[in-house]
Write a protein that holds these residues in place. Sequence first.
Motif, mmCIF file in Angstrom:
data_model
loop_
_atom_site.group_PDB
_atom_site.id
_atom_site.type_symbol
_atom_site.label_atom_id
_atom_site.label_comp_id
_atom_site.label_asym_id
_atom_site.label_seq_id
_atom_site.Cartn_x
_atom_site.Cartn_y
_atom_site.Cartn_z
ATOM 1 N N SER A 231 -2.279 -2.094 -5.003
ATOM 2 C CA SER A 231 -1.511 -2.502 -3.828
ATOM 3 C C SER A 231 -2.397 -2.946 -2.668
ATOM 4 O O SER A 231 -1.977 -3.754 -1.838
ATOM 5 C CB SER A 231 -0.600 -1.365 -3.378
ATOM 6 N N VAL A 232 -3.625 -2.426 -2.595
ATOM 7 C CA VAL A 232 -4.530 -2.807 -1.510
ATOM 8 C C VAL A 232 -4.853 -4.293 -1.595
ATOM 9 O O VAL A 232 -4.818 -5.016 -0.594
ATOM 10 C CB VAL A 232 -5.824 -1.970 -1.569
ATOM 11 N N PRO B 41 0.800 -1.231 0.000
ATOM 12 C CA PRO B 41 0.000 0.000 0.000
ATOM 13 C C PRO B 41 0.830 1.278 0.000
ATOM 14 O O PRO B 41 0.350 2.326 -0.439
ATOM 15 C CB PRO B 41 -0.825 -0.133 1.291
ATOM 16 N N SER C 131 -3.747 2.975 -8.357
ATOM 17 C CA SER C 131 -3.276 3.083 -6.975
ATOM 18 C C SER C 131 -3.920 2.050 -6.057
ATOM 19 O O SER C 131 -3.419 1.798 -4.957
ATOM 20 C CB SER C 131 -3.559 4.490 -6.433
ATOM 21 N N GLN C 132 -5.043 1.431 -6.494
ATOM 22 C CA GLN C 132 -5.729 0.436 -5.669
ATOM 23 C C GLN C 132 -5.125 -0.957 -5.797
ATOM 24 O O GLN C 132 -5.466 -1.850 -5.014
ATOM 25 C CB GLN C 132 -7.219 0.377 -6.053
ATOM 26 N N GLY D 126 1.133 2.055 -3.483
ATOM 27 C CA GLY D 126 -0.115 2.630 -3.964
ATOM 28 C C GLY D 126 -0.257 4.094 -3.571
ATOM 29 O O GLY D 126 -0.726 4.925 -4.360
ATOM 30 N N TRP D 127 0.157 4.423 -2.347
ATOM 31 C CA TRP D 127 0.097 5.818 -1.887
ATOM 32 C C TRP D 127 1.027 6.697 -2.712
ATOM 33 O O TRP D 127 0.677 7.817 -3.097
ATOM 34 C CB TRP D 127 0.480 5.886 -0.408
#
Length: 442
Positions: free
Chosen positions: A288-289, A176, A285-286, A179-180
């Motif tokens: 990685s979640v 994440p 970016s999602q 992603g950030w």
Amino acid sequence: MAGREIYDIVTFLGESFHVIASIPPLFRSLFELKGNPRITVLTEVMFGIPYNLFAPFFSVYMIALGMNDQQIGSIASLGLVLQVFSALVSGAIVDKFGRRLTLFITDLLCWSMPCLVWAIAQDVRYFAAAAALNSLWRISLTAWTCLMVEDAEERHLVHIWTWIMIFAVSSAFFAPVGGWLVNRYGLIPALRGLFIFGFIVLSAKAIILYIFSHETARGVQRMEETKHRSLTDLLSEYRSVFFELLHSKPILAALSLMIIMNIYTTVSNNFWGVLFTTKLGFAESQISVYVALRSIVMTAGFFLLGPSLTNIRHYRIPLWVGFGTFVVSQALLVFMPPQSILWLSISVILEGVAAAFVNPMTESLLAVSMDSHERARVTAMVYVALIIVISPFGWIAGQLSAIDRSLPFALNMVLFAIGAALVWWIGRTITFSQSAQEEAQK
């Protein structure tokens, strides 16, 4: 259902119930490890963190730089074809120059240097050059495997592989952060920074492992035996090793299962992110979640299920459960509607559970099936055979993805169904675990 299958199911469930209530054996094995097995296990997190920061975004990074599905698949297949050569020479190189030194040099060449190339990549030429360097990781893998297992006690093998996977997978908890960074700075600038970070950490890992490890007893012996022989001369002996491999039913059984898992890895690594951002309609970016979610599930599975997988004789039930769960997880990716958070989450969770069953068991089956005196050369030949079989699948998956982004995962479904059938056939024909363990204990 035959009596043997019923016995295996009852035994496996009984062992699973016992170890869930008594997890300490897995932890105890970590404290019991010494020397090379200990340092190789503990430094694995230094590989996992940088890799899991950039790997989930790799395919979308390539697309952002102007590449298409076919080019992504072709680069994947190019890397695999080049790996045939590196895997072929790996045994001879590892024997002649030693496990420790070979690992140090090839880790820098196959991981640190490609990170620099990826960081400045502009088009397909850069990725082709990086793929050529990265293909040397097959030499690194042979050296690393020998360094880790040759001085290890056999009773620790499954737990060693379980801990390797725990450290590698739990490193994805940091995904994440990637992603950030992508959300904050944009995909291309963030990935360039992550590749620079990867260069630093992976170089440090190679240095630390070299400093705190030592050459194995078998490695010292092989270096002395090959001191006055050329690499060409050593490679000429591979014919006998190859025929030895062909006559080893336990190795062929483990290899067949590893082929399926490696094709799945090739497909997922190169096209999961593409499916995620295009057909399923999620933001970059999602990614990685969901990678982190899968890692959490896998890590929990390793802790809860790992101790119960110590008894290799009962390999069929965990592999059946794992392959069946993999089929369902891939089916959800193929048939789910766009932007369905629920179905995607279920798919990712099931994939994590399946990996916790299958990955440690297949690696352990291969480890116990090998003759420890010829581990380097047999390992090399196993991976040569593995790569030759799987090398077209990067290109095949690229062609399928160009038609429909879900088709590569339909291919995974078929492969996992074949895997479940193979487990049944192997158990019926060669009594894999008993023969492997008896041969390893001699």
